[in-house]
Design a protein around this motif. Structure first.
Motif, short mmCIF file in Angstrom:
data_model
loop_
_atom_site.label_atom_id
_atom_site.label_comp_id
_atom_site.label_asym_id
_atom_site.label_seq_id
_atom_site.Cartn_x
_atom_site.Cartn_y
_atom_site.Cartn_z
N GLY A 284 -25.57 -2.52 -27.59
CA GLY A 284 -25.64 -3.10 -26.24
C GLY A 284 -25.99 -2.06 -25.20
O GLY A 284 -26.78 -2.33 -24.27
N LEU A 285 -25.43 -0.86 -25.34
CA LEU A 285 -25.75 0.22 -24.40
C LEU A 285 -27.22 0.63 -24.51
O LEU A 285 -27.85 0.96 -23.49
N ILE A 289 -29.65 0.66 -21.34
CA ILE A 289 -30.37 1.84 -20.87
C ILE A 289 -31.86 1.56 -20.73
O ILE A 289 -32.48 1.91 -19.71
N ILE A 290 -32.44 0.90 -21.73
CA ILE A 290 -33.87 0.60 -21.68
C ILE A 290 -34.19 -0.38 -20.57
O ILE A 290 -35.20 -0.24 -19.85
N ILE A 291 -33.34 -1.39 -20.40
CA ILE A 291 -33.57 -2.38 -19.32
C ILE A 291 -33.54 -1.70 -17.97
O ILE A 291 -34.40 -1.94 -17.11
N VAL A 292 -32.56 -0.84 -17.76
CA VAL A 292 -32.43 -0.16 -16.46
C VAL A 292 -33.65 0.73 -16.19
O VAL A 292 -34.20 0.73 -15.08
N ILE A 340 -34.57 -0.80 -31.31
CA ILE A 340 -33.19 -1.31 -31.31
C ILE A 340 -33.09 -2.49 -32.29
O ILE A 340 -32.08 -2.62 -33.00
N ILE A 341 -34.13 -3.30 -32.35
CA ILE A 341 -34.16 -4.38 -33.35
C ILE A 341 -34.09 -3.78 -34.75
O ILE A 341 -33.41 -4.31 -35.64
N GLY A 342 -34.79 -2.66 -34.96
CA GLY A 342 -34.74 -1.98 -36.25
C GLY A 342 -33.33 -1.51 -36.58
O GLY A 342 -32.88 -1.59 -37.73
#
Length: 536
Positions: A284-285, A289-292, A340-342
């Motif tokens: 989730g973090l 981080i990527i979204i931000v 992240i999916i990986g």
């Protein structure tokens, strides 16, 4: 011979380092020849002949093999090098040979891409030729390297492992062939497919690294340095010798960044990684981080501007100019979520493996029905993705790619692993090519294509046989594959020499000594370039 571009400080430093290395290697080879000749003469003249020679030879060869296999053991290694210690040169002959080979290959890169000694030609795309060549390779691979593997799952020992190593290497191989052919022939019509292939590589970065660190729990300094060496050793040399920015080879910084993210996330509080809630929080973090960074305007510039010296890039020959950090924002941004999916796939890998085993043990009617339903879902999703996403014009497609690339990847994984037989088959020719994807990616710029100048994208073809495009393709491809495979071998040889796995003291010593030598070489190169100007 005309050289395109000024001589740089890095190139002079490379020459100052390379010339002594190759001289030392030649000296070590001559010393070895003399030693063998002397030993042979002694054998002929010895009273006890064969037996005595055999004993002495076995003992000395064992010691030499230990030294040549990788570890420069003495703490006075650099001192012995500069004191022309004959024993040192003989003991480290294979290491000096590997370093010399790397240097010769880089010189070949420079000649091909930075001089007018060899010709160039224009890229031309023919759909017929493109797919003929690719499917010809597929047929050859199927006829000569079709292999059935019997490696069992480590979780139960019952079935062939889901997403096994042979399968992922093959996956990388057939994608890489299309990727480099896309560049060679300028096959712009498969642009969107190439984006999926790159996303697949990044997916495997998340999947492979998570699997390793989660299972092995090896967060040692040696493992970290070896991982960085594998990703960046050769590309760093290319940047120095060819005066290119790191971002020209954007795959390398992308994989380095996402690998560091996986390593850091699992390294922090790693003793709690067995808890599912902790992994969920960490994943989730990663999303947060990527979204931000990429989704909130202005944050990207704040976060990445300090790294502009490393990640900044502009193509000198491009008509449209962007800010130096645009390339990194675009390239890394396209695949910002798929790693992240990986990681998620890697975490649930044992669970899926157990599901598949239970499915294989179910009665035939139920098993066939479930598999048929999965295949149907895959085809429906694949068709919808193809019609409404993949067929979009490339600039529009790029906007959807970060959020949809997981769909074709998941479909491929499902279909590739739908039966025990599918999981056990692989084409080892593609698996072999899959092991050298990093080297083929870097080398294509300079010994298969041509960039023509520092930081320029490859827009021409290297021409060794003018006016015969297919014969030229055959020859340059053969050289290209042979050289890249050798680079792969040399990278691993030198990694074992300079980055020992179980000797952190030796590892730190090697890092410090290498840093000092590089600083000295750059200081001398600066003097070579600037002192004559100041005196003039």
């Amino acid at each position: 011979m005309e050289i395109w571009g000024p001589i740089t400080q890095g190139q002079v430093a490379f020459c100052l380092g390379f010339i002594p290395i190759i001289a030392a290697w030649v000296y070590s080879e001559l010393s070895e020849c003399c030693r063998k000749h002397y030993s042979f003469s002694s054998r002929l003249n010895s009273a006890d002949g064969l037996d005595d020679f055999g004993l002495r030879r076995n003992g000395s060869d064992s010691k030499a093999l230990l030294l040549e296999s990788g570890n420069l053991r003495s703490s006075s290694t650099s001192v012995r090098f500069f004191l022309f210690d004959k024993t040192f040169y003989s003991d480290n002959r294979l290491t000096l040979r590997a370093m010399s080979e790397i240097g010769v290959i880089l010189v070949y890169f420079f000649i091909c891409d930075r001089t007018n000694l060899l010709g160039e030609s224009t890229r031309q795309y023919s759909r017929d030729i493109f797919f003929f060549l690719y499917f010809l390779l597929v047929i050859v691979a199927a006829m000569t390297s079709f292999t059935i593997h019997h490696d069992k799952s480590p979780f139960s020992g019952k079935s062939v492992l889901y997403l096994n190593r042979h399968q992922t290497e093959e996956w990388k191989g057939w994608m890489q062939v299309l990727f480099v052919m896309y560049h060679y022939f300028a096959a712009k019509e498969i642009y969107n497919a190439i984006r999926i292939f790159i996303a697949s590589y990044v997916w495997m970065t998340g999947f492979g690294n998570f699997s390793y660190y989660y299972i092995r729990k090896d967060f040692s300094l040696a493992r970290f340095c070896q991982m960085m060496w594998r990703l960046n050793f050769f590309v760093a040399l290319c940047c120095v010798v060819l005066d290119n920015h790191y971002m020209l080879y954007y795959i390398c910084p992308m994989h380095t960044f996402f690998t560091l993210m996986v390593y850091t996330v699992l390294r922090i509080f790693n003793r709690y990684n067995e808890r599912g809630s902790v992994i969920a929080i960490k994943i989730g973090l990663c999303f947060l981080i990527i979204i931000v960074i990429w989704e909130i305007p202005g944050v990207y510039d704040v976060v990445w501007s300090p790294f502009a010296f490393l990640l900044g890039y502009n193509d000198p020959s491009a008509r449209t100019k962007y800010s130096p950090m645009h390339e990194w924002q675009f390239r890394a941004g396209l695949d910002r979520y798929i790693w992240i999916i990986g990681m998620i796939y890697a975490y649930y890998h044992p669970t899926v493996e157990r599901w598949l085993e239970k499915l294989e043990e179910a009665e035939a009617k139920l098993r066939i029905s479930i598999k048929a339903f999965v295949v149907l879902i895959c085809f429906v999703m694949g068709y919808a993705w193809y019609e409404y996403i993949y067929k979009l014009e490339k600039y529009t497609y790029n906007k959807y790619h970060p959020y949809t690339s997981w769909i074709p990847i998941s479909i491929y994984i499902c279909l590739r692993n739908i039966t025990q037989s599918f999981r056990s088959y692989s084409l080892t020719l593609f698996a072999w090519l899959g092991k050298i994807t990093l080297e083929t990616y870097i080398s294509q710029f300079h010994i298969w294509l041509r960039t023509g100048g520092p930081d320029e994208q490859p827009r021409k073809l290297l021409s060794l046989i003018p006016n015969y495009p297919m014969l030229n393709y055959l020859l340059t491809t053969a050289i290209y594959i042979a050289v890249t495979h050798r680079i792969f071998q040399l990278t691993n040889i030198l990694k074992s020499v300079f980055l020992p796995s179980r000797d952190d003291k030796r590892l730190v010593y090697n890092i410090v000594i290498t840093t000092i030598i590089v600083m000295i070489l750059y200081t001398l190169s600066w003097a070579c370039l600037n002192v004559p100007k100041m005196m003039g």
